[in-house]
Motif scaffolding. Structure first.
Motif, PDB file in Angstrom:
ATOM      1  N   ALA A  38     116.232  29.499 -70.665  1.00 40.76           N
ATOM      2  CA  ALA A  38     115.397  28.772 -71.630  1.00 40.76           C
ATOM      3  C   ALA A  38     114.727  27.565 -70.980  1.00 40.76           C
ATOM      4  CB  ALA A  38     116.241  28.322 -72.820  1.00 40.76           C
ATOM      5  N   HIS A  39     115.457  26.806 -70.174  1.00 35.54           N
ATOM      6  CA  HIS A  39     114.871  25.631 -69.527  1.00 35.54           C
ATOM      7  C   HIS A  39     113.809  26.021 -68.494  1.00 35.54           C
ATOM      8  CE1 HIS A  39     117.185  22.480 -71.407  1.00 35.54           C
ATOM      9  NE2 HIS A  39     118.291  23.204 -71.240  1.00 35.54           N
ATOM     10  N   LEU A  40     114.040  27.121 -67.772  1.00 33.12           N
ATOM     11  CA  LEU A  40     113.029  27.583 -66.808  1.00 33.12           C
ATOM     12  C   LEU A  40     111.759  28.034 -67.527  1.00 33.12           C
ATOM     13  CD1 LEU A  40     115.305  29.496 -64.291  1.00 33.12           C
ATOM     14  CD2 LEU A  40     113.999  27.411 -63.827  1.00 33.12           C
ATOM     15  N   ARG A  41     111.913  28.752 -68.647  1.00 36.24           N
ATOM     16  CA  ARG A  41     110.736  29.185 -69.409  1.00 36.24           C
ATOM     17  C   ARG A  41     109.989  27.987 -69.979  1.00 36.24           C
ATOM     18  NH1 ARG A  41     112.185  31.894 -73.717  1.00 36.24           N
ATOM     19  NH2 ARG A  41     114.407  31.917 -73.338  1.00 36.24           N
ATOM     20  N   ASN A  42     110.727  26.955 -70.409  1.00 39.62           N
ATOM     21  CA  ASN A  42     110.074  25.738 -70.916  1.00 39.62           C
ATOM     22  C   ASN A  42     109.249  25.051 -69.848  1.00 39.62           C
ATOM     23  OD1 ASN A  42     111.040  26.043 -73.501  1.00 39.62           O
ATOM     24  ND2 ASN A  42     112.818  24.717 -73.183  1.00 39.62           N
ATOM     25  N   GLN A  43     109.594  25.253 -68.576  1.00 45.43           N
ATOM     26  CA  GLN A  43     108.826  24.686 -67.467  1.00 45.43           C
ATOM     27  C   GLN A  43     107.664  25.596 -67.063  1.00 45.43           C
ATOM     28  OE1 GLN A  43     111.254  23.164 -64.134  1.00 45.43           O
ATOM     29  NE2 GLN A  43     113.014  23.521 -65.482  1.00 45.43           N
ATOM     30  N   GLY A  44     107.530  26.738 -67.715  1.00 45.56           N
ATOM     31  CA  GLY A  44     106.408  27.634 -67.437  1.00 45.56           C
ATOM     32  C   GLY A  44     106.707  28.740 -66.448  1.00 45.56           C
ATOM     33  N   PHE A  45     107.952  28.929 -66.055  1.00 40.50           N
ATOM     34  CA  PHE A  45     108.296  29.990 -65.113  1.00 40.50           C
ATOM     35  C   PHE A  45     108.511  31.304 -65.855  1.00 40.50           C
ATOM     36  CE2 PHE A  45     109.866  26.221 -62.777  1.00 40.50           C
ATOM     37  CZ  PHE A  45     109.150  26.382 -61.606  1.00 40.50           C
ATOM     38  N   ASP A  46     108.145  32.416 -65.206  1.00 42.04           N
ATOM     39  CA  ASP A  46     108.447  33.747 -65.711  1.00 42.04           C
ATOM     40  C   ASP A  46     109.870  34.063 -65.287  1.00 42.04           C
ATOM     41  OD1 ASP A  46     105.919  34.133 -66.730  1.00 42.04           O
ATOM     42  OD2 ASP A  46     105.177  35.146 -64.943  1.00 42.04           O
ATOM     43  N   THR A  47     110.717  34.456 -66.234  1.00 42.18           N
ATOM     44  CA  THR A  47     112.109  34.745 -65.922  1.00 42.18           C
ATOM     45  C   THR A  47     112.506  36.103 -66.468  1.00 42.18           C
ATOM     46  OG1 THR A  47     112.955  33.754 -67.947  1.00 42.18           O
ATOM     47  CG2 THR A  47     112.719  32.291 -66.050  1.00 42.18           C
ATOM     48  N   PHE A  48     113.587  36.616 -65.941  1.00 40.60           N
ATOM     49  CA  PHE A  48     114.204  37.835 -66.458  1.00 40.60           C
ATOM     50  C   PHE A  48     115.711  37.647 -66.382  1.00 40.60           C
ATOM     51  CE2 PHE A  48     115.714  42.306 -65.654  1.00 40.60           C
ATOM     52  CZ  PHE A  48     115.636  42.702 -66.976  1.00 40.60           C
ATOM     53  N   ASN A  49     116.349  37.661 -67.542  1.00 41.74           N
ATOM     54  CA  ASN A  49     117.796  37.477 -67.644  1.00 41.74           C
ATOM     55  C   ASN A  49     118.365  38.714 -68.335  1.00 41.74           C
ATOM     56  OD1 ASN A  49     120.381  36.467 -67.766  1.00 41.74           O
ATOM     57  ND2 ASN A  49     119.972  35.148 -69.517  1.00 41.74           N
ATOM     58  N   PRO A  50     118.661  39.781 -67.561  1.00 44.72           N
ATOM     59  CA  PRO A  50     119.146  41.011 -68.197  1.00 44.72           C
ATOM     60  C   PRO A  50     120.529  40.802 -68.810  1.00 44.72           C
ATOM     61  CG  PRO A  50     119.310  41.180 -65.814  1.00 44.72           C
ATOM     62  CD  PRO A  50     118.599  39.891 -66.111  1.00 44.72           C
ATOM     63  N   ILE A  51     120.749  41.449 -69.961  1.00 44.57           N
ATOM     64  CA  ILE A  51     122.049  41.355 -70.609  1.00 44.57           C
ATOM     65  C   ILE A  51     122.566  42.756 -70.913  1.00 44.57           C
ATOM     66  CG2 ILE A  51     121.660  39.083 -71.630  1.00 44.57           C
ATOM     67  CD1 ILE A  51     120.995  40.431 -74.252  1.00 44.57           C
ATOM     68  N   GLU A  52     123.869  42.842 -71.139  1.00 48.37           N
ATOM     69  CA  GLU A  52     124.488  44.095 -71.534  1.00 48.37           C
ATOM     70  C   GLU A  52     125.348  43.840 -72.759  1.00 48.37           C
ATOM     71  OE1 GLU A  52     127.348  45.781 -68.780  1.00 48.37           O
ATOM     72  OE2 GLU A  52     127.971  43.794 -68.148  1.00 48.37           O
ATOM     73  N   ILE A  53     125.522  44.875 -73.545  1.00 43.33           N
ATOM     74  CA  ILE A  53     126.354  44.801 -74.738  1.00 43.33           C
ATOM     75  C   ILE A  53     127.686  45.453 -74.389  1.00 43.33           C
ATOM     76  CG2 ILE A  53     126.595  45.448 -77.161  1.00 43.33           C
ATOM     77  CD1 ILE A  53     124.212  43.571 -76.580  1.00 43.33           C
ATOM     78  N   ARG A  54     128.775  44.731 -74.619  1.00 38.42           N
ATOM     79  CA  ARG A  54     130.119  45.238 -74.318  1.00 38.42           C
ATOM     80  C   ARG A  54     130.960  45.200 -75.582  1.00 38.42           C
ATOM     81  NH1 ARG A  54     131.446  47.398 -69.438  1.00 38.42           N
ATOM     82  NH2 ARG A  54     132.641  45.836 -68.403  1.00 38.42           N
TER      83      ARG A  54
END
Length: 183
Positions: A38-54
């Motif tokens: 969230a903080h990186l996106r607020n600075q304007g960076f493109d991010t990818f934070n993959p998640i999995e459901i367990r």
């Protein structure tokens, strides 16, 4: 936070183009990947934070939780020659970019792009097996290769219990779930 939110500034630019941007690995504090994202996106960076459901057993109940696909890590897409990438290291929730000498190390071309393609619009990568208890399966590798049996159980860690016809009887054998294929 989804994949569209994580890569909101330029969804058309996912393939590597002439703009020089590549994917890099951000080492985040474990359990704070969403905060770092969230903080990186607020600075304007493109991010990818993959998640999995367990689904885990807790206090005699099954509880479904989402967690980071790579605990302690996420990805950021930058051009190290043009972007102010050093600010990433000072972002809340971030330990640092993965570096070699004085420069960030880029991910192999196509790796993160394949992860993005495998994820749903919410950034979830489905790791749950399509195998179901009671299903006939064939063992692909190991000492029981090519034997056919019945899947008895498959746990969340990927371990499978298979009933195989061995020595004139049915025997329960434990093995990795990825060593099985459905028939």
């Amino acid at each position: 936070m989804g994949i569209h939110a994580a890569i909101s500034s330029d969804p058309e630019a996912l393939p590597i183009g002439s703009d020089g941007r590549r994917w890099y690995v951000v080492h985040a504090f474990t359990g704070r990947e969403k905060e770092a994202d969230a903080h990186l996106r607020n600075q304007g960076f493109d991010t990818f934070n993959p998640i999995e459901i367990r689904t885990v057993r807790h206090a005699r109940r099954l509880v479904t939780k989402s967690r980071a696909f790579f605990p302690g890590y996420l990805f950021v897409r930058i051009d190290v020659d043009l972007d102010r990438w050093r600010s990433i290291n000072g972002t809340r929730g971030v330990r640092s970019l993965i570096m070699q000498a004085e420069r960030p190390v880029a991910c192999p071309r196509g790796l993160v792009e394949r992860l993005v393609e495998a994820a749903d619009p919410d950034g979830v990568i489905d790791t749950r097996s399509t195998l179901r208890p009671g299903q006939k399966v064939k063992v692909k590798t190991g000492p029981f290769a090519d034997l056919v049996g019945t899947l008895d159980r498959l746990d969340n860690s990927g371990r499978a219990k298979v009933l195989l016809e061995i020595m004139s009887g049915e025997r329960a054998v434990s093995m990795a779930g990825h060593d099985l294929e459905a028939l």
